[in-house]
Design an enzyme around this catalytic site. Structure first.
Site: not given
Ligand code: ARG
Length: 465
Positions: A155, A276, A282, A289
């Site tokens: 969970h 970025s 970043k 992803e």
């Protein structure tokens, strides 16, 4: 000129041709189409439908076409509707009127199914090898991880400490099942449709067993109508790619999470991260992803193609031309994703201290405390209650869990020692579990499994048989 111009009084509409042409994507079947045609020529020769000079001229022309395709000099022309048309057109240019004998006893229906099976047999095997490559990258990291531990989650809440090696291999075993499915699917890909003709075979004396053997297929079709309309092998390949893609998406998602500052377990290597355009600080996990994102497209290909197949009457229908783009894309994308994730996994920096800090939170040893009580005769349900109330008291503040355990009449200092860093996972000894001894065995078994699966894929490699 079309292949069917004799039947029509007028030429095809330009838009009809543009709508129906598949040359834009099926040209990657050119090599396999030529191989199928060479086998077919030999079949025609054996059936004495070609004399040996004609057969030699056709094989020479087909080999010349294969060379042109390989070196990029093959020139497609506007009327090449699909790759089969293009190859036959060029063979006829090279071999003159003998070229007009190539398509004897054959249809594009058995021809395209043959070429697509040859292609799938090779490329699905490559997907298997890419999946094994990722599995080996996980194994290498797991082997080096030693006794490092992190929290295992259910969970997405911390559950129990587990060895990092065990956690990494959990992803590995899913990949091994994918490879298993690939080996199994390859068995059904390995059937030659050549000789089924348009749908009913032919009156000419062709021998589908012989062409199947020449192309290295395990067997020939049993039913000519099934042979030209069966795309189960495409659907199965798409399923295998979709499920593999789903596995990659889970690994990708975890890398995204674990490399966030909130977890701080993984650091991304510069070569495997992006920056970025606006935010100077970043460092982004785009590879993970994208691996996560590709699953949508892979599942879409499966759902889309099953929908294409649904309700198709026997036997060949032009709808089946819709098999190629999803198949090519799925095979390409899933291999690429496996290879990229292997690079990412290999280059991840593991922050073992952060993982262990999280894993060593004393509450994660709660079930070990309960099992300690069970070993001393207490029923598990009662032990669960005892430990649960101590955890609640510790969370309420006042005393730490270790202090409460140490002071408890049924527990005491020996039990409190279970809360020491690493103590709980060291005690876990059930086979297949997350403790050190079991994981040592698991690593060994996993590594043997990879070697075995590599051999199984090699045995199915067309040119190794
Ligand atoms: N390009 C077609 C396909 O991919 C080849 C078969 C065409 N057959 C036909 N009867 N029109 O399926």
């Amino acid at each position: 000129m079309t292949l069917w111009s004799g039947r029509m009084a007028a030429g095809p509409s330009e838009l009809m041709m543009a709508f129906s042409a598949s040359i834009g994507f099926d040209r990657r079947l050119a090599w396999d189409d030529v191989q199928g045609s060479i086998a077919h020529v030999h079949g025609l020769e054996r059936a004495e439908l070609l004399d040996c000079d004609q057969a030699a001229a056709l094989v020479d022309a087909l080999e010349a076409v294969a060379t042109e395709i390989a070196d990029g000099s093959f020139a497609y022309v506007a009327t090449d509707e699909d790759v089969h048309t293009a190859v036959e057109r060029r063979v006829t240019e090279i071999a003159g009127e003998t070229g007009a004998r190539l398509h004897t006893g054959r249809s594009r229906n058995d021809q395209v199914a043959t070429a697509l099976r040859l292609y799938t047999r090779r490329e699905l095997g490559e997907v298997g090898r890419a999946a094994l490559g990722l599995a080996s990258a996980l194994l290498a990291r797991a082997t080096k991880a030693g006794d490092a531990r992190l929290p295992g989650y259910t969970h997405l809440q911390r559950a129990q400490p587990v060895l990092l090696a065990h956690h990494l291999l959990a992803h590995g075993w899913a990949l091994v099942r994918d490879v298993d499915r690939i080996v199994d699917a390859l068995e059904r890909v390995d059937v030659s449709p050549l000789g089924a003709g348009a749908l009913a075979g032919t009156s000419l004396g062709l021998d589908p067993d012989a062409t199947a053997a020449e192309l290295g297929f395990g067997s020939r079709f049993e039913n000519s109508m099934d042979a030209v309309s069966d795309r189960d092998f495409v659907a199965e390949s798409l399923f295998v790619c979709a499920l593999l893609g789903v596995h990659l998406s889970r690994l990708g998602e975890e890398i995204v999470l674990f490399s966030s500052d909130e977890f701080g377990f993984y650091g991304l290597d510069d070569a495997w991260a992006t920056g970025s355009s606006m935010l100077p600080q970043k460092k982004n996990p785009d590879v993970a992803e994208l691996a996560r994102g590709k699953a949508g497209r892979l599942v879409g290909h499966l759902a889309g193609f099953l929908t294409t197949l649904k309700g198709l009457p026997l036997s060949y229908n032009r709808d089946l031309q819709e098999d190629k783009e999803p198949l090519f894309d799925a095979l390409d994308q899933v291999s690429l994703a496996c290879r990229a994730l292997a690079g990412l996994v290999t280059s991840l920096r593991f922050d073992l201290a952060a993982m262990e800090r999280a894993a060593d939170a004393p509450t994660l040893a709660a079930v070990d405390l309960a099992e300690w009580l069970v070993e001393r005769g207490m029923p598990f349900r009662q032990a669960h209650g005892v430990v649960g109330s101590l955890v609640r008291a510790a969370l309420d503040g006042g005393a730490s869990l270790a202090e409460l355990v140490g002071a408890h009449p049924d527990l005491g200092p020996d039990a409190a020692a279970l809360l020491e860093p690493g103590a709980a996972s060291a005690r876990r000894r059930s086979p297949g579990g997350a403790g050190s001894a079991a994981v040592a065995v698991e690593l060994e078994r996993f590594s043997r499994r990879l070697a075995l699966d590599e051999r199984r894929l090699d045995e199915r490699r067309p040119d190794e048989r």
